[in-house]
Design a protein around this motif. Structure first.
Motif, PDB file in Angstrom:
ATOM      1  N   LEU A 286      18.673   2.087  34.269  1.00 50.75           N
ATOM      2  CA  LEU A 286      19.521   1.612  33.166  1.00 50.75           C
ATOM      3  C   LEU A 286      19.288   2.395  31.884  1.00 50.75           C
ATOM      4  CD1 LEU A 286      19.508  -2.234  33.700  1.00 50.75           C
ATOM      5  CD2 LEU A 286      21.348  -0.602  34.113  1.00 50.75           C
TER       6      LEU A 286
ATOM      7  N   ILE B  33      19.093  13.576  36.192  1.00 54.23           N
ATOM      8  CA  ILE B  33      18.469  13.908  37.483  1.00 54.23           C
ATOM      9  C   ILE B  33      17.899  12.618  38.061  1.00 54.23           C
ATOM     10  CG2 ILE B  33      16.805  15.371  38.679  1.00 54.23           C
ATOM     11  CD1 ILE B  33      16.841  17.252  36.294  1.00 54.23           C
TER      12      ILE B  33
ATOM     13  N   GLU C  15      16.679  -9.176  38.001  1.00 53.25           N
ATOM     14  CA  GLU C  15      18.142  -9.090  37.858  1.00 53.25           C
ATOM     15  C   GLU C  15      18.739 -10.135  36.915  1.00 53.25           C
ATOM     16  OE1 GLU C  15      19.273  -8.679  42.058  1.00 53.25           O
ATOM     17  OE2 GLU C  15      18.858  -6.532  41.906  1.00 53.25           O
TER      18      GLU C  15
ATOM     19  N   VAL D 245      12.568  15.418  39.893  1.00 57.71           N
ATOM     20  CA  VAL D 245      11.987  16.336  38.908  1.00 57.71           C
ATOM     21  C   VAL D 245      10.527  16.576  39.289  1.00 57.71           C
ATOM     22  CG1 VAL D 245      11.409  16.688  36.473  1.00 57.71           C
ATOM     23  CG2 VAL D 245      13.515  15.470  37.099  1.00 57.71           C
TER      24      VAL D 245
ATOM     25  N   GLY E  97      11.113   5.438  34.741  1.00 62.09           N
ATOM     26  CA  GLY E  97      10.582   4.147  35.168  1.00 62.09           C
ATOM     27  C   GLY E  97       9.085   3.983  34.977  1.00 62.09           C
TER      28      GLY E  97
ATOM     29  N   TYR F  43       9.116 -11.746  43.092  1.00 60.43           N
ATOM     30  CA  TYR F  43       7.825 -12.219  42.581  1.00 60.43           C
ATOM     31  C   TYR F  43       6.828 -11.090  42.327  1.00 60.43           C
ATOM     32  CZ  TYR F  43       6.220 -12.241  47.545  1.00 60.43           C
ATOM     33  OH  TYR F  43       5.908 -11.914  48.837  1.00 60.43           O
TER      34      TYR F  43
ATOM     35  N   ILE G 277       1.782  -1.588  39.419  1.00 56.24           N
ATOM     36  CA  ILE G 277       2.591  -1.900  38.235  1.00 56.24           C
ATOM     37  C   ILE G 277       1.636  -2.024  37.049  1.00 56.24           C
ATOM     38  CG2 ILE G 277       4.249  -3.545  37.267  1.00 56.24           C
ATOM     39  CD1 ILE G 277       4.622  -4.427  40.305  1.00 56.24           C
TER      40      ILE G 277
ATOM     41  N   GLY H  82      12.857   3.127  28.120  1.00 58.27           N
ATOM     42  CA  GLY H  82      12.724   2.146  29.206  1.00 58.27           C
ATOM     43  C   GLY H  82      11.275   2.013  29.633  1.00 58.27           C
TER      44      GLY H  82
ATOM     45  N   PRO I 156       7.165  -8.943  33.680  1.00 58.27           N
ATOM     46  CA  PRO I 156       8.458  -9.389  34.205  1.00 58.27           C
ATOM     47  C   PRO I 156       8.791 -10.837  33.902  1.00 58.27           C
ATOM     48  CG  PRO I 156       7.204  -8.256  35.904  1.00 58.27           C
ATOM     49  CD  PRO I 156       6.305  -8.378  34.726  1.00 58.27           C
TER      50      PRO I 156
HETATM   51  C1  LIG Z   1       8.836  -7.766  39.603  1.00 56.28           C
HETATM   52  C2  LIG Z   1       9.696  -7.351  38.453  1.00 56.28           C
HETATM   53  C3  LIG Z   1      10.717  -8.196  38.021  1.00 56.28           C
HETATM   54  C4  LIG Z   1      11.504  -7.842  36.927  1.00 56.28           C
HETATM   55  N1  LIG Z   1      12.493  -8.685  36.530  1.00 56.28           N
HETATM   56  C5  LIG Z   1      13.242  -8.375  35.447  1.00 56.28           C
HETATM   57  C6  LIG Z   1      14.286  -9.247  35.010  1.00 56.28           C
HETATM   58  O1  LIG Z   1      14.599 -10.267  35.617  1.00 56.28           O
HETATM   59  N2  LIG Z   1      14.955  -8.893  33.885  1.00 56.28           N
HETATM   60  C7  LIG Z   1      14.688  -7.758  33.187  1.00 56.28           C
HETATM   61  O2  LIG Z   1      15.347  -7.499  32.174  1.00 56.28           O
HETATM   62  N3  LIG Z   1      13.735  -6.899  33.603  1.00 56.28           N
HETATM   63  C8  LIG Z   1      13.011  -7.185  34.715  1.00 56.28           C
HETATM   64  N4  LIG Z   1      12.063  -6.309  35.146  1.00 56.28           N
HETATM   65  C9  LIG Z   1      11.886  -5.038  34.435  1.00 56.28           C
HETATM   66  C10 LIG Z   1      13.019  -4.062  34.746  1.00 56.28           C
HETATM   67  O3  LIG Z   1      13.193  -3.932  36.138  1.00 56.28           O
HETATM   68  C11 LIG Z   1      12.709  -2.704  34.142  1.00 56.28           C
HETATM   69  O4  LIG Z   1      12.260  -2.880  32.823  1.00 56.28           O
HETATM   70  C12 LIG Z   1      13.933  -1.788  34.156  1.00 56.28           C
HETATM   71  O5  LIG Z   1      14.308  -1.516  35.474  1.00 56.28           O
HETATM   72  C13 LIG Z   1      13.627  -0.504  33.411  1.00 56.28           C
HETATM   73  O6  LIG Z   1      14.683   0.416  33.581  1.00 56.28           O
HETATM   74  P1  LIG Z   1      14.398   1.962  33.499  1.00 56.28           P
HETATM   75  O7  LIG Z   1      15.721   2.627  33.467  1.00 56.28           O
HETATM   76  O8  LIG Z   1      13.407   2.253  32.471  1.00 56.28           O
HETATM   77  O9  LIG Z   1      13.654   2.307  34.889  1.00 56.28           O
HETATM   78  P2  LIG Z   1      14.174   2.239  36.382  1.00 56.28           P
HETATM   79  O10 LIG Z   1      15.278   1.278  36.531  1.00 56.28           O
HETATM   80  O11 LIG Z   1      12.947   2.046  37.215  1.00 56.28           O
HETATM   81  O12 LIG Z   1      14.777   3.687  36.657  1.00 56.28           O
HETATM   82  C14 LIG Z   1      13.977   4.818  36.788  1.00 56.28           C
HETATM   83  C15 LIG Z   1      14.696   5.797  37.714  1.00 56.28           C
HETATM   84  O13 LIG Z   1      14.022   7.047  37.706  1.00 56.28           O
HETATM   85  C16 LIG Z   1      14.055   7.599  39.012  1.00 56.28           C
HETATM   86  N5  LIG Z   1      12.936   8.549  39.094  1.00 56.28           N
HETATM   87  C17 LIG Z   1      11.609   8.307  39.059  1.00 56.28           C
HETATM   88  N6  LIG Z   1      10.899   9.450  39.115  1.00 56.28           N
HETATM   89  C18 LIG Z   1      11.823  10.457  39.197  1.00 56.28           C
HETATM   90  C19 LIG Z   1      11.715  11.859  39.279  1.00 56.28           C
HETATM   91  N7  LIG Z   1      10.533  12.493  39.284  1.00 56.28           N
HETATM   92  N8  LIG Z   1      12.858  12.572  39.362  1.00 56.28           N
HETATM   93  C20 LIG Z   1      14.071  11.972  39.359  1.00 56.28           C
HETATM   94  N9  LIG Z   1      14.224  10.636  39.267  1.00 56.28           N
HETATM   95  C21 LIG Z   1      13.114   9.881  39.177  1.00 56.28           C
HETATM   96  C22 LIG Z   1      13.926   6.389  39.925  1.00 56.28           C
HETATM   97  O14 LIG Z   1      14.449   6.632  41.213  1.00 56.28           O
HETATM   98  C23 LIG Z   1      14.724   5.324  39.161  1.00 56.28           C
HETATM   99  O15 LIG Z   1      16.060   5.215  39.595  1.00 56.28           O
HETATM  100  C24 LIG Z   1      11.267  -6.617  36.253  1.00 56.28           C
HETATM  101  C25 LIG Z   1      10.258  -5.769  36.688  1.00 56.28           C
HETATM  102  C26 LIG Z   1       9.471  -6.108  37.791  1.00 56.28           C
HETATM  103  C27 LIG Z   1       8.389  -5.192  38.238  1.00 56.28           C
END
Ligand SMILES: Cc1cc2nc3c(=O)[nH]c(=O)nc-3n(C[C@H](O)[C@H](O)[C@H](O)COP(=O)(O)OP(=O)(O)OC[C@H]3O[C@@H](n4cnc5c(N)ncnc54)[C@H](O)[C@@H]3O)c2cc1C
Length: 374
Positions: A12, A31, A44, A120, A150, A210, A257, A273, A281
């Motif tokens: 996101l 990427i 979610e 990457v 992430g 969970y 985590i 992010g 979470p």
């Molecule tokens: C158990 C749990 C429950 C959660 N529940 C909630 C909730 O209910 N509500 C909420 O708001 N948040 C929740 N979160 C937190 C939420 O999921 C994250 O904060 C959110 O997904 C962060 O988004 P992001 O874009 O930073 O990372 P991500 O969504 O993790 O995206 C990172 C992307 O980078 C890609 N990537 C990684 N390394 C590389 C690389 N070297 N090269 C290319 N691509 C790469 C991955 O494939 C991934 O698609 C929860 C987290 C956990 C662990």
């Protein structure tokens, strides 16, 4: 290929930053190591903090038919104590499978370049230019890089980030289920050293997700045995695991985590992010923080491209803004997670909060932001 901005990771944070930067006229590539659509371990539930902003970006989330969540329910590890409270801002429920894919498709329409199934491998910065190599053999260059990969990635090791070397005890598991539970409520069921959220998403499904300590898995040897012997001690979870229809053969799982602090700017990369910092979470706020952080970073990068601020000023401003908006929320998330870590303490905390709704609402507020200003 050369771009104004390369975004490493298309979750996101990366997808929203890509859209905003592209809409302001910059050349942008994302990427992503996987191919959309795909599932992710995540509860979610997304706070309404970002609703107006997503629509402002031209993303009509309503057409995905999300659920509308206005109430919170928390139960003690035995299931005997139940706290219910309104969520002042509330949120919506939508699967990451649907949401991330939707933004990806909308981003293609505005001309964001995607490199999918591409990981990457390395990033280095020299003479005001980033060089990015991929495991698939490409070499790309950019003036700025956003790190939106992430919680934990091979890139954290490459960048030598300290948290990467610390072992963490947490694992997380997620399912999509069909279960008879109020679509406007998110429930957080506690159990010994863990908690499990359930809330409605699209298509009459619920997300069941969970977080727990890996010692339980070690002791009980498999996820089903751990669920039976640890989670199901909470009567609410026992009912879910007995009566829900589980829609996947195996759950999505993750480990390692880490909630350790990270730097929002690392070797000139703007971290957004979870790459910048992960909120526990149980707060249900990581996604809104990822989207909000993407907005803050993008606005600053746009200023830098317009020549209004230097690279150094942009980095300092971003780090300052990031801390202003998210530092306290992350700290409160950690405190709350401690409160719910232990069986007796959780029951005691819930009993106390049950009789003090203003404190409960105040605590919820500490981890939530307000609606993003447009
Ligand atoms: C158990 C749990 C429950 C959660 N529940 C909630 C909730 O209910 N509500 C909420 O708001 N948040 C929740 N979160 C937190 C939420 O999921 C994250 O904060 C959110 O997904 C962060 O988004 P992001 O874009 O930073 O990372 P991500 O969504 O993790 O995206 C990172 C992307 O980078 C890609 N990537 C990684 N390394 C590389 C690389 N070297 N090269 C290319 N691509 C790469 C991955 O494939 C991934 O698609 C929860 C987290 C956990 C662990």
């Amino acid at each position: 290929m050369n771009y104004d901005i390369i975004i490493t990771g298309g979750g996101l944070a990366g997808l929203c930053a890509a859209r905003q930067l592209k809409q302001s006229g910059l050349s942008v590539a994302v990427i992503e190591k996987k191919e959309y659509p795909f599932h992710k371990v995540c509860g979610e539930y997304i706070s309404y903090e970002v609703w107006d902003w997503l629509h402002h970006l031209g993303l009509n989330i309503q057409e995905l038919n999300p659920s509308n969540i206005q109430n919170l329910q928390i139960t003690s590890p035995s299931g005997k104590i139940k706290l219910s409270a309104p969520l002042d801002l509330g949120g919506f429920g939508i699967s990451r499978y649907t949401l991330d894919n939707f933004i990806y498709e909308q981003n293609l329409k505005v001309g964001v370049q995607f490199y999918l199934n591409t990981t990457v491998e390395n990033i280095y910065f020299e003479n005001n230019t980033f060089y990015i190599s991929t495991q698939q053999g490409q070499m790309l260059t950019a003036k700025y890089v956003i790190g939106s990969y992430g919680k934990r990635s091979n890139l954290d090791r490459i960048l030598n980030r300290p948290f990467f070397y610390k072992k963490t005890p947490y694992i997380a598991v997620k399912y999509h289920v069909k279960y008879d539970f109020d679509k406007n409520t998110i429930a957080l069921h506690n159990f010994d050293e863990g908690y499990c959220g359930i809330s409605a998403i699209e298509n009459n499904q619920h997300c069941l997700c969970y977080l727990t300590h890996k010692k339980h898995l070690k002791k009980h040897k498999s996820i089903p045995e751990m669920e039976k012997n640890v989670l199901c001690k909470n009567s609410f979870l026992k009912d879910i695991f007995t009566n829900a229809e589980f829609l996947w053969d195996t759950p999505e799982t993750i480990n390692e985590i880490s909630f350790s602090p990270k730097n929002p700017v690392e070797q000139h990369i703007f971290m957004v992010g979870d790459s910048a910092g992960l909120i526990t979470p149980l707060c249900g706020n990581g996604m809104s923080m990822a989207i909000h952080g993407a907005k803050i970073a993008s606005e600053i990068l746009i200023q830098a491209f317009e020549g209004r601020i230097s690279r150094k000023q942009a980095e300092l401003l971003y780090a300052k803004q990031w801390r202003k908006h998210f530092y306290s929320r992350i700290a409160w998330g950690k405190r709350l997670q401690h409160l719910f870590g232990n069986t007796t303490l959780t029951a005691f905390s819930l009993m106390t909060l049950k009789h003090s709704m203003p404190i409960t609402r105040w605590l919820i507020k500490q981890t939530h932001g307000s609606k993003i200003s447009l």
